[in-house]
Scaffold this motif. Structure first.
Motif, PDB file in Angstrom:
ATOM      1  N   SER A 109       0.855  -1.193   0.000  1.00  0.00           N
ATOM      2  CA  SER A 109       0.000   0.000   0.000  1.00  0.00           C
ATOM      3  C   SER A 109       0.887   1.237   0.000  1.00  0.00           C
ATOM      4  O   SER A 109       2.078   1.161   0.307  1.00  0.00           O
ATOM      5  N   GLY A 110       0.307   2.365  -0.356  1.00  0.00           N
ATOM      6  CA  GLY A 110       1.074   3.618  -0.393  1.00  0.00           C
ATOM      7  C   GLY A 110       0.689   4.497   0.788  1.00  0.00           C
ATOM      8  O   GLY A 110      -0.491   4.699   1.044  1.00  0.00           O
ATOM      9  N   ILE A 111       1.684   4.972   1.516  1.00  0.00           N
ATOM     10  CA  ILE A 111       1.406   5.942   2.596  1.00  0.00           C
ATOM     11  C   ILE A 111       2.324   7.139   2.354  1.00  0.00           C
ATOM     12  O   ILE A 111       3.548   7.009   2.395  1.00  0.00           O
ATOM     13  N   ILE A 112       1.718   8.268   2.081  1.00  0.00           N
ATOM     14  CA  ILE A 112       2.519   9.447   1.726  1.00  0.00           C
ATOM     15  C   ILE A 112       3.322   9.937   2.934  1.00  0.00           C
ATOM     16  O   ILE A 112       2.845   9.869   4.068  1.00  0.00           O
ATOM     17  N   ASN A 113       4.561  10.381   2.677  1.00  0.00           N
ATOM     18  CA  ASN A 113       5.381  10.932   3.766  1.00  0.00           C
ATOM     19  C   ASN A 113       4.787  12.219   4.294  1.00  0.00           C
ATOM     20  O   ASN A 113       4.168  12.981   3.548  1.00  0.00           O
ATOM     21  N   GLY A 114       5.015  12.473   5.551  1.00  0.00           N
ATOM     22  CA  GLY A 114       4.679  13.780   6.108  1.00  0.00           C
ATOM     23  C   GLY A 114       5.960  14.573   6.274  1.00  0.00           C
ATOM     24  O   GLY A 114       7.048  14.079   5.958  1.00  0.00           O
ATOM     25  N   ILE A 115       5.847  15.798   6.738  1.00  0.00           N
ATOM     26  CA  ILE A 115       7.075  16.523   7.062  1.00  0.00           C
ATOM     27  C   ILE A 115       7.010  17.006   8.507  1.00  0.00           C
ATOM     28  O   ILE A 115       5.934  17.154   9.078  1.00  0.00           O
ATOM     29  N   ASP A 116       8.177  17.222   9.050  1.00  0.00           N
ATOM     30  CA  ASP A 116       8.285  17.575  10.460  1.00  0.00           C
ATOM     31  C   ASP A 116       8.343  19.097  10.586  1.00  0.00           C
ATOM     32  O   ASP A 116       9.375  19.707  10.318  1.00  0.00           O
ATOM     33  N   TYR A 117       7.221  19.677  11.002  1.00  0.00           N
ATOM     34  CA  TYR A 117       7.171  21.140  11.089  1.00  0.00           C
ATOM     35  C   TYR A 117       7.968  21.694  12.276  1.00  0.00           C
ATOM     36  O   TYR A 117       8.097  22.895  12.423  1.00  0.00           O
ATOM     37  N   GLU A 118       8.491  20.811  13.112  1.00  0.00           N
ATOM     38  CA  GLU A 118       9.388  21.284  14.176  1.00  0.00           C
ATOM     39  C   GLU A 118      10.724  21.708  13.548  1.00  0.00           C
ATOM     40  O   GLU A 118      11.406  22.586  14.027  1.00  0.00           O
ATOM     41  N   VAL A 119      11.090  21.002  12.463  1.00  0.00           N
ATOM     42  CA  VAL A 119      12.363  21.289  11.788  1.00  0.00           C
ATOM     43  C   VAL A 119      12.140  22.245  10.618  1.00  0.00           C
ATOM     44  O   VAL A 119      12.904  23.177  10.394  1.00  0.00           O
ATOM     45  N   TRP A 120      11.039  21.999   9.881  1.00  0.00           N
ATOM     46  CA  TRP A 120      10.813  22.725   8.636  1.00  0.00           C
ATOM     47  C   TRP A 120       9.671  23.728   8.805  1.00  0.00           C
ATOM     48  O   TRP A 120       8.537  23.442   8.442  1.00  0.00           O
ATOM     49  N   ASP A 121       9.983  24.875   9.344  1.00  0.00           N
ATOM     50  CA  ASP A 121       8.981  25.929   9.506  1.00  0.00           C
ATOM     51  C   ASP A 121       9.717  27.273   9.485  1.00  0.00           C
ATOM     52  O   ASP A 121      10.567  27.518  10.354  1.00  0.00           O
ATOM     53  N   PRO A 122       9.415  28.128   8.506  1.00  0.00           N
ATOM     54  CA  PRO A 122      10.171  29.389   8.401  1.00  0.00           C
ATOM     55  C   PRO A 122       9.998  30.313   9.612  1.00  0.00           C
ATOM     56  O   PRO A 122      10.759  31.258   9.770  1.00  0.00           O
ATOM     57  N   GLN A 123       9.042  29.999  10.465  1.00  0.00           N
ATOM     58  CA  GLN A 123       8.873  30.848  11.660  1.00  0.00           C
ATOM     59  C   GLN A 123       9.892  30.514  12.740  1.00  0.00           C
ATOM     60  O   GLN A 123      10.165  31.332  13.605  1.00  0.00           O
ATOM     61  N   LYS A 124      10.425  29.291  12.709  1.00  0.00           N
ATOM     62  CA  LYS A 124      11.363  28.930  13.785  1.00  0.00           C
ATOM     63  C   LYS A 124      12.568  28.125  13.307  1.00  0.00           C
ATOM     64  O   LYS A 124      13.309  27.582  14.128  1.00  0.00           O
ATOM     65  N   ASP A 125      12.786  28.053  12.013  1.00  0.00           N
ATOM     66  CA  ASP A 125      13.905  27.301  11.445  1.00  0.00           C
ATOM     67  C   ASP A 125      15.230  27.795  12.037  1.00  0.00           C
ATOM     68  O   ASP A 125      15.593  28.966  11.882  1.00  0.00           O
ATOM     69  N   THR A 126      15.944  26.904  12.704  1.00  0.00           N
ATOM     70  CA  THR A 126      17.165  27.333  13.400  1.00  0.00           C
ATOM     71  C   THR A 126      18.310  27.662  12.426  1.00  0.00           C
ATOM     72  O   THR A 126      19.312  28.235  12.816  1.00  0.00           O
ATOM     73  N   TYR A 127      18.158  27.271  11.166  1.00  0.00           N
ATOM     74  CA  TYR A 127      19.208  27.587  10.182  1.00  0.00           C
ATOM     75  C   TYR A 127      19.036  28.994   9.592  1.00  0.00           C
ATOM     76  O   TYR A 127      19.894  29.471   8.872  1.00  0.00           O
ATOM     77  N   LEU A 128      17.873  29.634   9.830  1.00  0.00           N
ATOM     78  CA  LEU A 128      17.593  30.929   9.186  1.00  0.00           C
ATOM     79  C   LEU A 128      17.866  32.113  10.108  1.00  0.00           C
ATOM     80  O   LEU A 128      17.579  32.049  11.305  1.00  0.00           O
ATOM     81  N   ASP A 129      18.354  33.204   9.515  1.00  0.00           N
ATOM     82  CA  ASP A 129      18.522  34.446  10.281  1.00  0.00           C
ATOM     83  C   ASP A 129      17.227  35.239  10.262  1.00  0.00           C
ATOM     84  O   ASP A 129      16.922  35.991  11.179  1.00  0.00           O
ATOM     85  N   HIS A 130      16.470  35.140   9.171  1.00  0.00           N
ATOM     86  CA  HIS A 130      15.232  35.919   9.033  1.00  0.00           C
ATOM     87  C   HIS A 130      14.032  34.988   9.004  1.00  0.00           C
ATOM     88  O   HIS A 130      13.830  34.258   8.043  1.00  0.00           O
ATOM     89  N   HIS A 131      13.247  35.039  10.069  1.00  0.00           N
ATOM     90  CA  HIS A 131      12.068  34.178  10.143  1.00  0.00           C
ATOM     91  C   HIS A 131      10.854  34.911   9.589  1.00  0.00           C
ATOM     92  O   HIS A 131      10.814  36.128   9.575  1.00  0.00           O
ATOM     93  N   TYR A 132       9.867  34.148   9.150  1.00  0.00           N
ATOM     94  CA  TYR A 132       8.642  34.776   8.639  1.00  0.00           C
ATOM     95  C   TYR A 132       7.465  33.814   8.697  1.00  0.00           C
ATOM     96  O   TYR A 132       7.641  32.596   8.832  1.00  0.00           O
ATOM     97  N   SER A 133       6.270  34.406   8.619  1.00  0.00           N
ATOM     98  CA  SER A 133       5.033  33.618   8.643  1.00  0.00           C
ATOM     99  C   SER A 133       4.236  33.987   7.383  1.00  0.00           C
ATOM    100  O   SER A 133       4.707  34.785   6.564  1.00  0.00           O
TER     101      SER A 133
END
Ligand code: ADP
Length: 471
Positions: free
Chosen positions: A239-263
């Motif tokens: 069966s197929g189960i689509i991947n999800g993504i982890d918004y703890e890591v991938w969220d421009p509001q809190k991404d620890t790799y970014l200097d400029h956050h946004y919503s």
């Protein structure tokens, strides 16, 4: 339920592609649903190893044919990733810098899988499910069901998730002695096209098989590097189960790799700042639309067509856009992309290599993400891009087809094209450039894609239902 994931990759310990992202996030969401999910992987010499505290949970020895080896299982003390993380150390075999690409990869991953089975066999209570990922863990269902030494594991349900069926880990019958003893009439459970094929073996032996999108499962029956008939025979348990993504890591509001956050509310300003930073670093013009490509530079991703598509875009559309490529892979593709810099300096650049931080800045600073994939089991890049308000320009295949709808459709929000060809890619770039200049529509689409939900919530539940079907 107690679920043990076995994988060669797990973000942030070791990641080469999407497999690492999935194994690094799915267990966390299973635990949030009240289960006890953990990950077991090889102990590479990764930065993560040195930056965290570990305790030894098991020490023993086992054998790969005539070669006896000692192994140690260590556990991360704080469960920092939201799940139990166990590393298996086999001195001299697994403790290397890279995940793959060594001449003795067959020996490395066979020994890892045997050590895993050996360790689990010693547990007082066995787990409810053993969930293996891709071919590096693909011999485990066979080992559990058909080898004398690990008979105790026979009744533990196993699940195989296929993240990429192109790679199958085949090796010759001359290495058959690596596997713990089994009845020779069971040869068919290991074999495909005259060799021991760990992925094929897992498809035959695992209790259930999943692929990372529905569309990809359909594709595998027609195009899976020689396994097509096997997918047809075994379709009842797939069966197929689509991947999800982890918004703890991938969220421009809190991404620890970014200097400029946004919503969604501050997208315009936020993306501009990230784009300026990116353009400054790579000598590009922030006033033009910026197209990026992030990924393995291989035919599967359509990366071989990028140099010509970029060249043709400049020729036929004009020098109205910038391109930035991040990736590594086939030498010819890498050199084609590097040579293109001689032709286009102010509107094109490439970074050859793997760079997690840069990838985050590119998702944040780009206007469009290009994915001309020939094969795309699920594709995470387009999901990350959308969360960062970057419009995906994708070939409609596999998971890309499941997740991106063309702007031409009612309610669409991306640009899709039918074939991985220079003409199709260039035309899609043309359409995207036009869209960029329709300021209002472009802004509405950006906000819309940021709000789409590709979280793990639904998919983690689908996995739980699958596990529960065994009991
Ligand atoms: P794959 O087929 O390579 O697994 P996916 O789309 O499933 O493709 O996942 C790719 C993951 O790897 C994404 O997180 C992407 O950002 C990351 N990635 C790929 N290449 C690079 C690179 N050169 N530098 C940083 N991250 C990369």
């Amino acid at each position: 339920m107690q679920i043990v994931h076995v994988s060669a990759e797990c973000y942030p310990v070791a990641k080469v592609g999407g497999l690492g992202d999935v194994v690094g996030s799915l267990p966390k969401f299973l635990n949030e649903l009240g289960h006890d999910a953990s990950v077991v992987m090889p102990m590479y010499r990764s930065k993560y190893l040195y930056n965290h505290d570990w305790e030894v949970v098991h020490k023993a020895s086992s054998n790969l044919g005539h070669w006896w080896f000692d192994y140690t299982v260590i556990k991360e003390k704080s469960d920092a990733q939201g799940f139990g993380l166990y590393l298996i150390d086999i001195n001299g075999l697994l403790d290397r810098e890279k995940v793959y690409g060594y001449e003795d990869d067959v020996e490395r991953f066979c020994a890892f899988q045997i050590a895993f089975a050996n360790w689990v066999c010693s547990w007082d209570t066995l787990p409810h499910v053993i969930h293996v990922h891709d071919h590096h863990a693909g011999l485990i269902p066979f080992i559990m069901q058909h080898t004398y030494a690990f008979k105790r594991l026979e009744s533990v349900p196993s699940v195989l998730t296929i993240h990429n069926a192109q790679y199958q880990g085949s090796f010759g019958w001359d290495k058959t002695t690596y596997l713990p003893q089994w009845d020779s009439w069971k040869r068919g459970m290991l074999e495909w096209q005259g060799a021991i094929n760990p992925l094929a073996s897992a498809i035959k032996c695992a209790w259930k098989v999943t692929t990372v999108s529905n569309n990809y499962l359909g594709k595998l029956k027609h195009m899976s590097n020689g396994l097509e008939p096997l997918f047809e025979y075994e379709k009842g348990k797939c069966s197929g189960i689509i991947n999800g993504i982890d918004y703890e890591v991938w969220d421009p509001q809190k991404d620890t790799y970014l200097d400029h956050h946004y919503s969604e509310k501050t997208i315009s300003e936020g993306k501009s700042k990230n784009k300026e930073l990116l353009c400054k670093e790579f000598g590009l013009d922030p006033n033009k639309p910026l197209f990026v490509f992030i990924g393995r530079l291989v035919g599967e991703k359509g990366a071989d067509l990028l140099p010509q598509s970029i060249y043709d875009s400049f020729q036929f559309i004009g020098r109205k856009m910038n391109f930035l490529v991040l990736g590594s892979g086939e030498t010819e593709v890498e050199s084609g992309l590097s040579l293109l810099k001689n032709y286009a300096k102010q509107d094109y650049n490439v970074y050859i290599g793997y760079n997690e931080k840069l990838s985050h800045l590119m998702y944040a600073g780009a206007d469009f993400l290009l994915m001309p994939s020939r094969v795309e089991p699920c594709g995470l890049n387009q999901l990350y891009a959308m969360k960062y308000g970057t419009v995906p320009v994708v070939r409609a295949t596999g998971g890309l087809k499941d997740t991106v709808r063309d702007v031409g459709e009612n309610g669409g929000y991306g640009i899709t094209f039918l074939n991985t060809s220079v003409g199709n890619i260039t035309h899609a770039i043309f359409r995207a450039t036009e869209l960029y200049h329709q300021k209002e529509t472009f802004s509405t689409i950006r906000k819309k894609i940021m709000a789409l939900d590709f979280s793990w919530t639904r998919s983690a539940n689908d996995y739980v239902n699958l596990y529960q079907s065994f009991y």
